[in-house]
Design an enzyme around this catalytic site. Structure first.
Site, PDB file in Angstrom:
ATOM      1  N   LYS A   1     -10.816  -2.802  -3.734  1.00 28.94           N
ATOM      2  CA  LYS A   1     -11.645  -1.594  -3.815  1.00 28.94           C
ATOM      3  C   LYS A   1     -10.928  -0.472  -4.533  1.00 28.94           C
ATOM      4  O   LYS A   1     -11.549   0.365  -5.171  1.00 28.94           O
ATOM      5  CB  LYS A   1     -11.956  -1.086  -2.407  1.00 28.94           C
ATOM      6  CG  LYS A   1     -12.777  -2.001  -1.551  1.00 28.94           C
ATOM      7  CD  LYS A   1     -13.061  -1.253  -0.251  1.00 28.94           C
ATOM      8  CE  LYS A   1     -13.629  -2.169   0.796  1.00 28.94           C
ATOM      9  NZ  LYS A   1     -12.776  -2.221   1.988  1.00 28.94           N
TER      10      LYS A   1
ATOM     11  N   LYS B   1       0.822  -1.222   0.000  1.00 31.54           N
ATOM     12  CA  LYS B   1       0.000   0.000   0.000  1.00 31.54           C
ATOM     13  C   LYS B   1       0.849   1.261   0.000  1.00 31.54           C
ATOM     14  O   LYS B   1       0.463   2.266  -0.603  1.00 31.54           O
ATOM     15  CB  LYS B   1      -0.974   0.004   1.180  1.00 31.54           C
ATOM     16  CG  LYS B   1      -2.054  -1.048   1.003  1.00 31.54           C
ATOM     17  CD  LYS B   1      -3.322  -0.760   1.768  1.00 31.54           C
ATOM     18  CE  LYS B   1      -4.399  -1.723   1.316  1.00 31.54           C
ATOM     19  NZ  LYS B   1      -5.633  -1.610   2.023  1.00 31.54           N
TER      20      LYS B   1
ATOM     21  N   LYS C   1      -5.171  -9.283  -6.527  1.00 34.23           N
ATOM     22  CA  LYS C   1      -6.374  -9.403  -5.717  1.00 34.23           C
ATOM     23  C   LYS C   1      -7.468  -8.440  -6.199  1.00 34.23           C
ATOM     24  O   LYS C   1      -7.165  -7.294  -6.540  1.00 34.23           O
ATOM     25  CB  LYS C   1      -5.998  -9.050  -4.269  1.00 34.23           C
ATOM     26  CG  LYS C   1      -7.031  -9.371  -3.235  1.00 34.23           C
ATOM     27  CD  LYS C   1      -6.554  -8.923  -1.857  1.00 34.23           C
ATOM     28  CE  LYS C   1      -6.801  -7.441  -1.675  1.00 34.23           C
ATOM     29  NZ  LYS C   1      -7.299  -7.063  -0.339  1.00 34.23           N
TER      30      LYS C   1
HETATM   31  N1  AQP Z   1     -10.185 -10.108  -3.147  1.00 37.92           N
HETATM   32  C1  AQP Z   1     -10.611 -10.576  -1.990  1.00 37.92           C
HETATM   33  N2  AQP Z   1     -10.934 -11.889  -1.852  1.00 37.92           N
HETATM   34  C2  AQP Z   1     -11.380 -12.378  -0.660  1.00 37.92           C
HETATM   35  N3  AQP Z   1     -11.518 -11.609   0.434  1.00 37.92           N
HETATM   36  C3  AQP Z   1     -11.206 -10.304   0.344  1.00 37.92           C
HETATM   37  N4  AQP Z   1     -11.240  -9.288   1.233  1.00 37.92           N
HETATM   38  C4  AQP Z   1     -10.820  -8.147   0.622  1.00 37.92           C
HETATM   39  N5  AQP Z   1     -10.510  -8.387  -0.648  1.00 37.92           N
HETATM   40  C5  AQP Z   1     -10.743  -9.717  -0.864  1.00 37.92           C
HETATM   41  C6  AQP Z   1     -11.679  -9.435   2.623  1.00 37.92           C
HETATM   42  O1  AQP Z   1     -12.720  -8.509   2.857  1.00 37.92           O
HETATM   43  C7  AQP Z   1     -12.654  -8.105   4.229  1.00 37.92           C
HETATM   44  C8  AQP Z   1     -12.731  -6.623   4.291  1.00 37.92           C
HETATM   45  O2  AQP Z   1     -11.612  -6.050   3.655  1.00 37.92           O
HETATM   46  P1  AQP Z   1     -11.273  -4.535   3.943  1.00 37.92           P
HETATM   47  O3  AQP Z   1     -12.221  -3.685   3.263  1.00 37.92           O
HETATM   48  O4  AQP Z   1     -11.213  -4.274   5.370  1.00 37.92           O
HETATM   49  O5  AQP Z   1      -9.807  -4.339   3.452  1.00 37.92           O
HETATM   50  P2  AQP Z   1      -9.032  -4.733   2.163  1.00 37.92           P
HETATM   51  O6  AQP Z   1      -8.617  -6.139   2.242  1.00 37.92           O
HETATM   52  O7  AQP Z   1      -7.914  -3.776   2.105  1.00 37.92           O
HETATM   53  O8  AQP Z   1     -10.026  -4.480   0.971  1.00 37.92           O
HETATM   54  P3  AQP Z   1      -9.615  -4.194  -0.493  1.00 37.92           P
HETATM   55  O9  AQP Z   1     -10.801  -4.369  -1.304  1.00 37.92           O
HETATM   56  O10 AQP Z   1      -8.425  -4.953  -0.898  1.00 37.92           O
HETATM   57  O11 AQP Z   1      -9.276  -2.648  -0.435  1.00 37.92           O
HETATM   58  P4  AQP Z   1      -7.954  -1.912  -0.906  1.00 37.92           P
HETATM   59  O12 AQP Z   1      -8.110  -1.752  -2.341  1.00 37.92           O
HETATM   60  O13 AQP Z   1      -8.010  -0.607  -0.163  1.00 37.92           O
HETATM   61  O14 AQP Z   1      -6.800  -2.767  -0.510  1.00 37.92           O
HETATM   62  C9  AQP Z   1     -11.363  -8.672   4.810  1.00 37.92           C
HETATM   63  O15 AQP Z   1     -11.680  -9.831   5.565  1.00 37.92           O
HETATM   64  C10 AQP Z   1     -10.570  -9.046   3.590  1.00 37.92           C
HETATM   65  O16 AQP Z   1      -9.716 -10.140   3.836  1.00 37.92           O
END
Ligand code: AQP
Length: 347
Positions: free
Chosen positions: A211, A116, A208
């Site tokens: 968001k 990040k 992955k």
């Molecule tokens: N691609 C994924 N596959 C399975 N699980 C996922 N999670 C996130 N992406 C995937 C799970 O969703 C929960 C909430 O995630 P979060 O919003 O707290 O944080 P994150 O993992 O940082 O989400 P993103 O979508 O990946 O956001 P960015 O783009 O900001 O990095 C968690 O249980 C996570 O494991």
């Protein structure tokens, strides 16, 4: 390790674009755990969100939208505790104490920070670096024993266990002297698994689904309508071969593996079972069936989210009720931690 009362905790960041990965890897599993555990806490982790810049008005809307997603997916706020992190001060308070337990070397190994922060590390917030310590505090403020998360959070869960273990060791004498036996914190178990533990981008099967991906075609958002879902699935990257008839045939084919995993998770079957039905099929046919499944699963969730966000008063009342119930668990735990550490408390 003494037996701890079983308790589930998990969180989702209100950072926009909730997607199929968040749904299959996390939110849908939160729903499924409700009948199995007496206490489940599901938190909108707004303190985590501000580790990267958030527009204030959008953050407010996103907190309500994630809450709406929880409710629309089937989390029952009467049964589970649904709240946002910033309403319960014990998270931040315990995070400070854990900042003094966690070691710099442990945090330096966290891959999510490296990803990040990227090349602009010097300009990343201290909060982004400290994110995993706050996450340990989220979980351990409730002495949670089980945490359902996607696979990307595995390393952070290991750090939570390390912090719990070090706290239990460092303060062993004081923990016993205050009547808490051999250990104050449980070594929390991550609940990671199923075919959608790591849903990948629809544009690149090695990345992955996320968001923050600039391409909206990389993910299916929970608020996408049937047309958008169909378009995104049809445009999803694939290779030229038909689907294999065995899972081993998915090796080296990340995009195919991802679509089969999503299909399996939506249908609640294994990859093997999907390939039993679709082995040898062309992607065009498979994608059509995948669209139907995705629309069937997400359509009602998106519609219910829309209905719920139109009534922010109701959402705020759910969050306030959840915060009061969460604090009722966290406050005595924090009081005990303060005694264990040796602080003088107002009584
Ligand atoms: N691609 C994924 N596959 C399975 N699980 C996922 N999670 C996130 N992406 C995937 C799970 O969703 C929960 C909430 O995630 P979060 O919003 O707290 O944080 P994150 O993992 O940082 O989400 P993103 O979508 O990946 O956001 P960015 O783009 O900001 O990095 C968690 O249980 C996570 O494991």
């Amino acid at each position: 390790m003494p037996a701890f009362q079983e308790l589930v905790f998990s969180g989702v960041q209100p950072t926009g674009n909730l997607h199929l990965g968040n749904y299959l890897g996390a939110i849908r599993r939160f729903v499924a755990l409700q009948p199995a555990y007496e206490t489940c806490l599901y938190c909108v982790v707004d303190l985590h969100a501000i580790t990267v810049w958030q527009d204030p008005a959008e953050l407010t809307a996103q907190i309500r939208e994630v809450t709406a997603a929880f409710l629309a997916a089937g989390i029952d706020p009467a049964r589970s505790i649904v709240f946002n992190q910033s309403q319960v001060p014990q998270h931040a308070e315990l995070a400070w104490i854990f900042n003094c337990v966690a070691r710099l070397g442990w945090l330096n190994r966290m891959t999510q920070f490296k990803e990040k922060a990227g090349k602009d590390r010097e300009n990343a917030s201290i909060g982004l670096y400290d994110y995993p310590v706050l996450m340990a505090a989220d979980i351990l403020a409730y002495r949670a024993t089980h945490v359902p998360v996607g696979e990307d959070q595995k390393q952070h869960l290991e750090l939570t266990r390390d912090i719990a273990q070090k706290f239990n060791n460092d303060f062993a004498g004081s923990i016993a002297a205050h009547g808490h036996g051999e250990a104050f914190f449980p070594l929390t178990e991550p609940l990671i698994g199923g075919p959608a533990a790591r849903v990948m981008s629809l544009r690149d099967g090695t990345k992955k689904m996320s968001k923050s991906d600039p391409s909206d075609y990389s993910r299916i958002n929970l608020t996408d309508d049937a047309d958008a879902i169909a378009q995104k699935v049809r445009k999803a990257k694939t290779d030229a071969e038909p689907l294999p008839s065995e899972v081993a045939g998915l090796a080296g084919r990340p995009e195919a593996d991802n679509l089969v995993g999503i299909f399996a998770s939506l249908r609640d079957v294994t990859r093997e079972e999907v390939l039993r039905d679709y082995g040898g099929a062309q992607f065009s046919a498979f994608k059509g069936a995948l669209v139907d499944l995705a629309v069937e699963a997400l359509g009602p969730v998106g519609a219910e989210m829309k209905r719920l966000v139109a009534d922010p008063g109701h959402i705020d009342a759910v969050l306030a009720d959840g915060a009061a119930r969460a604090e009722a668990i966290a406050a005595p735990n924090l009081a005990a931690v303060k005694d264990i550490v040796g602080f003088v408390r107002r009584r």
